[in-house]
Design a protein around this motif. Structure first.
Motif, PDB file in Angstrom:
ATOM      1  N   ALA A 118       0.830  -1.212   0.000  1.00  0.00           N
ATOM      2  CA  ALA A 118       0.000   0.000   0.000  1.00  0.00           C
ATOM      3  C   ALA A 118       0.861   1.257   0.000  1.00  0.00           C
ATOM      4  O   ALA A 118       0.556   2.229  -0.708  1.00  0.00           O
ATOM      5  N   VAL A 119       1.949   1.247   0.778  1.00  0.00           N
ATOM      6  CA  VAL A 119       2.846   2.409   0.826  1.00  0.00           C
ATOM      7  C   VAL A 119       3.478   2.644  -0.548  1.00  0.00           C
ATOM      8  O   VAL A 119       3.524   3.778  -1.047  1.00  0.00           O
ATOM      9  N   ILE A 120       3.962   1.574  -1.164  1.00  0.00           N
ATOM     10  CA  ILE A 120       4.607   1.700  -2.476  1.00  0.00           C
ATOM     11  C   ILE A 120       3.608   2.198  -3.515  1.00  0.00           C
ATOM     12  O   ILE A 120       3.920   3.078  -4.325  1.00  0.00           O
ATOM     13  N   LEU A 121       2.398   1.667  -3.492  1.00  0.00           N
ATOM     14  CA  LEU A 121       1.397   2.054  -4.483  1.00  0.00           C
ATOM     15  C   LEU A 121       1.008   3.524  -4.348  1.00  0.00           C
ATOM     16  O   LEU A 121       0.936   4.252  -5.340  1.00  0.00           O
ATOM     17  N   THR A 122       0.783   3.974  -3.117  1.00  0.00           N
ATOM     18  CA  THR A 122       0.288   5.336  -2.928  1.00  0.00           C
ATOM     19  C   THR A 122       1.376   6.397  -3.067  1.00  0.00           C
ATOM     20  O   THR A 122       1.060   7.567  -3.265  1.00  0.00           O
ATOM     21  N   THR A 123       2.631   6.016  -2.964  1.00  0.00           N
ATOM     22  CA  THR A 123       3.710   7.003  -3.106  1.00  0.00           C
ATOM     23  C   THR A 123       4.396   6.918  -4.470  1.00  0.00           C
ATOM     24  O   THR A 123       5.482   7.455  -4.655  1.00  0.00           O
ATOM     25  N   GLN A 124       3.762   6.253  -5.418  1.00  0.00           N
ATOM     26  CA  GLN A 124       4.209   6.312  -6.803  1.00  0.00           C
ATOM     27  C   GLN A 124       3.566   7.533  -7.464  1.00  0.00           C
ATOM     28  O   GLN A 124       2.350   7.698  -7.397  1.00  0.00           O
ATOM     29  N   PRO A 125       4.334   8.383  -8.114  1.00  0.00           N
ATOM     30  CA  PRO A 125       3.728   9.539  -8.792  1.00  0.00           C
ATOM     31  C   PRO A 125       2.645   9.154  -9.796  1.00  0.00           C
ATOM     32  O   PRO A 125       1.665   9.881  -9.968  1.00  0.00           O
ATOM     33  N   PHE A 126       2.800   8.004 -10.447  1.00  0.00           N
ATOM     34  CA  PHE A 126       1.831   7.553 -11.449  1.00  0.00           C
ATOM     35  C   PHE A 126       0.458   7.318 -10.803  1.00  0.00           C
ATOM     36  O   PHE A 126      -0.563   7.874 -11.238  1.00  0.00           O
ATOM     37  N   PHE A 127       0.414   6.501  -9.764  1.00  0.00           N
ATOM     38  CA  PHE A 127      -0.850   6.192  -9.094  1.00  0.00           C
ATOM     39  C   PHE A 127      -1.402   7.429  -8.392  1.00  0.00           C
ATOM     40  O   PHE A 127      -2.596   7.737  -8.484  1.00  0.00           O
ATOM     41  N   PHE A 128      -0.534   8.138  -7.695  1.00  0.00           N
ATOM     42  CA  PHE A 128      -0.948   9.318  -6.939  1.00  0.00           C
ATOM     43  C   PHE A 128      -1.549  10.372  -7.858  1.00  0.00           C
ATOM     44  O   PHE A 128      -2.599  10.966  -7.554  1.00  0.00           O
ATOM     45  N   GLY A 129      -0.884  10.623  -8.982  1.00  0.00           N
ATOM     46  CA  GLY A 129      -1.381  11.626  -9.923  1.00  0.00           C
ATOM     47  C   GLY A 129      -2.667  11.203 -10.602  1.00  0.00           C
ATOM     48  O   GLY A 129      -3.608  12.000 -10.735  1.00  0.00           O
ATOM     49  N   ALA A 130      -2.733   9.941 -11.033  1.00  0.00           N
ATOM     50  CA  ALA A 130      -3.926   9.453 -11.739  1.00  0.00           C
ATOM     51  C   ALA A 130      -5.147   9.459 -10.835  1.00  0.00           C
ATOM     52  O   ALA A 130      -6.271   9.648 -11.301  1.00  0.00           O
ATOM     53  N   ALA A 131      -4.936   9.249  -9.527  1.00  0.00           N
ATOM     54  CA  ALA A 131      -6.055   9.242  -8.580  1.00  0.00           C
ATOM     55  C   ALA A 131      -6.645  10.628  -8.393  1.00  0.00           C
ATOM     56  O   ALA A 131      -7.712  10.763  -7.788  1.00  0.00           O
ATOM     57  N   GLN A 132      -5.973  11.658  -8.904  1.00  0.00           N
ATOM     58  CA  GLN A 132      -6.462  13.031  -8.772  1.00  0.00           C
ATOM     59  C   GLN A 132      -6.670  13.689 -10.137  1.00  0.00           C
ATOM     60  O   GLN A 132      -6.744  14.912 -10.236  1.00  0.00           O
ATOM     61  N   PHE A 133      -6.791  12.856 -11.155  1.00  0.00           N
ATOM     62  CA  PHE A 133      -6.958  13.360 -12.514  1.00  0.00           C
ATOM     63  C   PHE A 133      -8.366  13.016 -12.992  1.00  0.00           C
ATOM     64  O   PHE A 133      -8.770  11.854 -12.957  1.00  0.00           O
ATOM     65  N   ALA A 134      -9.114  14.016 -13.433  1.00  0.00           N
ATOM     66  CA  ALA A 134     -10.533  13.816 -13.747  1.00  0.00           C
ATOM     67  C   ALA A 134     -10.730  13.265 -15.158  1.00  0.00           C
ATOM     68  O   ALA A 134     -11.163  13.967 -16.073  1.00  0.00           O
ATOM     69  N   LEU A 162       7.791   6.647 -13.903  1.00  0.00           N
ATOM     70  CA  LEU A 162       6.611   7.076 -13.148  1.00  0.00           C
ATOM     71  C   LEU A 162       6.368   6.262 -11.880  1.00  0.00           C
ATOM     72  O   LEU A 162       5.480   6.603 -11.096  1.00  0.00           O
ATOM     73  N   THR A 163       7.126   5.178 -11.674  1.00  0.00           N
ATOM     74  CA  THR A 163       7.029   4.442 -10.413  1.00  0.00           C
ATOM     75  C   THR A 163       8.247   4.682  -9.511  1.00  0.00           C
ATOM     76  O   THR A 163       8.436   3.974  -8.526  1.00  0.00           O
ATOM     77  N   LEU A 164       9.050   5.671  -9.879  1.00  0.00           N
ATOM     78  CA  LEU A 164      10.136   6.083  -8.975  1.00  0.00           C
ATOM     79  C   LEU A 164       9.531   6.608  -7.677  1.00  0.00           C
ATOM     80  O   LEU A 164       8.427   7.153  -7.674  1.00  0.00           O
ATOM     81  N   PRO A 165      10.233   6.453  -6.557  1.00  0.00           N
ATOM     82  CA  PRO A 165      11.598   5.949  -6.392  1.00  0.00           C
ATOM     83  C   PRO A 165      11.674   4.437  -6.176  1.00  0.00           C
ATOM     84  O   PRO A 165      12.714   3.915  -5.791  1.00  0.00           O
ATOM     85  N   TRP A 166      10.558   3.741  -6.404  1.00  0.00           N
ATOM     86  CA  TRP A 166      10.508   2.320  -6.051  1.00  0.00           C
ATOM     87  C   TRP A 166      11.002   1.388  -7.145  1.00  0.00           C
ATOM     88  O   TRP A 166      11.451   0.279  -6.849  1.00  0.00           O
ATOM     89  N   SER A 167      10.910   1.800  -8.401  1.00  0.00           N
ATOM     90  CA  SER A 167      11.218   0.897  -9.510  1.00  0.00           C
ATOM     91  C   SER A 167      12.609   0.269  -9.453  1.00  0.00           C
ATOM     92  O   SER A 167      12.770  -0.899  -9.849  1.00  0.00           O
ATOM     93  N   LEU A 189      -2.373   1.863 -16.206  1.00  0.00           N
ATOM     94  CA  LEU A 189      -2.641   2.012 -14.773  1.00  0.00           C
ATOM     95  C   LEU A 189      -3.053   0.707 -14.095  1.00  0.00           C
ATOM     96  O   LEU A 189      -2.708   0.489 -12.928  1.00  0.00           O
ATOM     97  N   PRO A 190      -3.792  -0.210 -14.771  1.00  0.00           N
ATOM     98  CA  PRO A 190      -4.151  -1.467 -14.099  1.00  0.00           C
ATOM     99  C   PRO A 190      -2.956  -2.334 -13.707  1.00  0.00           C
ATOM    100  O   PRO A 190      -3.116  -3.288 -12.936  1.00  0.00           O
ATOM    101  N   ALA A 191      -1.769  -2.020 -14.229  1.00  0.00           N
ATOM    102  CA  ALA A 191      -0.575  -2.808 -13.897  1.00  0.00           C
ATOM    103  C   ALA A 191       0.100  -2.354 -12.617  1.00  0.00           C
ATOM    104  O   ALA A 191       0.996  -3.049 -12.106  1.00  0.00           O
ATOM    105  N   LEU A 192      -0.308  -1.221 -12.047  1.00  0.00           N
ATOM    106  CA  LEU A 192       0.434  -0.650 -10.924  1.00  0.00           C
ATOM    107  C   LEU A 192       0.289  -1.442  -9.633  1.00  0.00           C
ATOM    108  O   LEU A 192       1.243  -1.574  -8.862  1.00  0.00           O
ATOM    109  N   ALA A 193      -0.906  -1.958  -9.339  1.00  0.00           N
ATOM    110  CA  ALA A 193      -1.104  -2.696  -8.081  1.00  0.00           C
ATOM    111  C   ALA A 193      -0.230  -3.942  -7.994  1.00  0.00           C
ATOM    112  O   ALA A 193       0.454  -4.149  -6.985  1.00  0.00           O
TER     113      ALA A 193
END
Length: 305
Positions: free
Chosen positions: A48-64, A201-206, A254-258
C-alpha cells in the motif's frame, strides 16, 4: 459520477476528481486486504505504501478522466476472481467473491468498454493455466453471473443505441477494434514505450525490482498458493496488451500498478530478511520519503499548470 459529485458538492475541481479518487482508494483497500489474506500484514502495508507514493498512481487518482476508474474496476475484478479461484481450489465457497468480480467487470465495461472483462479474463486465465489449474476456469464461468454482468452493463448500451443509432458501431468497432488495429490514432509510439514510462513514473521504487531478479529462484520456488505468479502475470498481460496497438496513452497501463507494487514490496521483504534491520529500514524510509516528495512535487506542478 463526476457530474453527480459536482451536483452534490458544487462545481469544484476536487469534486470532479472524486470519480477517480474514490475508485483508487477502493482498489488500494482491496489489494491490501487480498495481500494481507494470502501473505501477511507487513507485505500488505508495504504494498500500500509503495502504491500510494508512486507519482503515477498518486497523480492518476487526482486526474478527472476515465483511466483510474477503469483501472480500479479491472483491479477489483482480478482481486475478487483470484480470491474466488483460491477459495475454490481449497474446497471452500468462493461464490461471493466471484459474484463481486462479475459485478466489477460489468462496471469496468461501463467505464471503458470490453477491456473491463477482457483483461481480467486474460490475467486469470493465463495465471491458472501456468499453475496447471486450467479446470478451475470452468468453475469460474457461470451463466447466472454472466447474466448478472449483462443485467448491469447492457441497459446503458441499449439506451444509447436507441437514442444514437450509430453508437454501437462507433463505440465497439471504431473505439475498440479499429483503434486497436489501426495506425491513424493519436500518440503513436513504439512497442517498448511503456517500459521506460513505468520505470520513471514508479520512482523511487522501480529500482528495487533488481532485488526480484537477484532472488527470483527463491521467490518463485516458495510460491505455493500462486500469489506471486498472479502478480507477475497480471502486469505482463496489461503491458503486453496495450503495447500491441500503434496508439499508446500513458493512462492505459494504470491497471498494472497494483501488482507491480506487490512485486516490489515482496522483493524488498526478501532483501530486508538478508540485511541488517536498521540499514534495511533506513533504505525503506528514504524510499518512502522520496516518494512523498515526488508526489508532492507532481501535485504542485499540476496545480501551477
Amino acid at each position: 459520477l463526476a457530474a453527480a459529485s459536482m451536483k452534490l458538492f458544487g462545481a469544484h475541481a476536487w469534486a470532479a476528481r472524486m470519480a477517480s479518487t474514490l475508485p483508487a482508494i477502493a482498489a488500494l483497500l482491496a489489494v491490501h486486504a487480498f495481500v494481507r489474506k494470502y501473505r501477511d500484514v507487513s507485505t500488505a502495508n508495504l504494498t500500500a505504501v509503495i502504491l500510494t507514493t508512486q507519482p503515477f498512481f498518486f497523480g492518476a487518482a487526482q486526474f478527472a478522466n476515465l483511466d483510474m476508474l477503469v483501472a480500479a474496476m479491472i483491479t477489483l475484478t482480478i482481486v475478487c476472481v483470484a480470491d474466488a479461484a483460491m477459495r475454490i481450489d481449497r474446497q471452500e465457497s468462493g461464490m461471493r467473491s466471484l459474484a463481486a468480480g462479475y459485478v466489477f467487470a460489468a462496471l469496468g465495461m461501463l467505464a471503458k468498454g470490453l477491456i473491463g472483462w477482457l483483461l481480467p479474463a486474460a490475467v486469470i486465465g493465463l495465471w491458472l493455466i501456468l499453475r496447471g489449474k486450467f479446470r478451475l476456469l470452468f468453475r469460474l464461468v457461470t451463466l447466472p453471473f454472466m447474466a448478472l454482468t449483462l443485467l448491469i452493463a447492457a441497459p446503458w448500451f441499449v439506451a444509447m443505441h436507441a437514442k444514437f443509432p450509430q453508437f454501437l458501431d462507433y463505440f465497439f468497432l471504431e473505439q475498440h477494434f479499429r483503434r486497436f488495429t489501426g495506425t491513424g490514432f493519436n500518440n503513436a509510439q513504439p512497442f517498448w514505450f511503456y517500459l521506460p514510462v513505468l520505470q520513471v513514473l514508479t520512482l523511487p521504487w522501480s529500482p528495487w525490482v533488481t532485488q526480484l531478479l537477484r532472488w527470483y529462484r527463491h521467490w518463485r520456488g516458495s510460491d505455493t498458493d500462486g500469489l506471486r505468479r498472479l502478480m507477475l502475470v497480471w502486469p505482463v498481460v496489461i503491458i503486453g496488451f496495450f503495447s500491441i496497438p500503434n496508439s499508446k496513452l500513458i493512462g492505459y497501463v494504470l491497471p498494472a500498478l497494483a501488482p507491480i507494487a506487490f512485486v516490489l514490496a515482496d522483493s524488498m521483504k526478501l532483501w530486508l530478511d538478508r540485511v541488517d534491520t536498521n540499514r534495511g529500514l533506513a533504505w525503506l524510509g528514504v524510499s518512502a520519503l522520496s516518494g512523498l516528495v515526488l508526489c508532492a512535487g507532481l501535485l504542485g506542478y499540476l496545480r501551477a499548470h
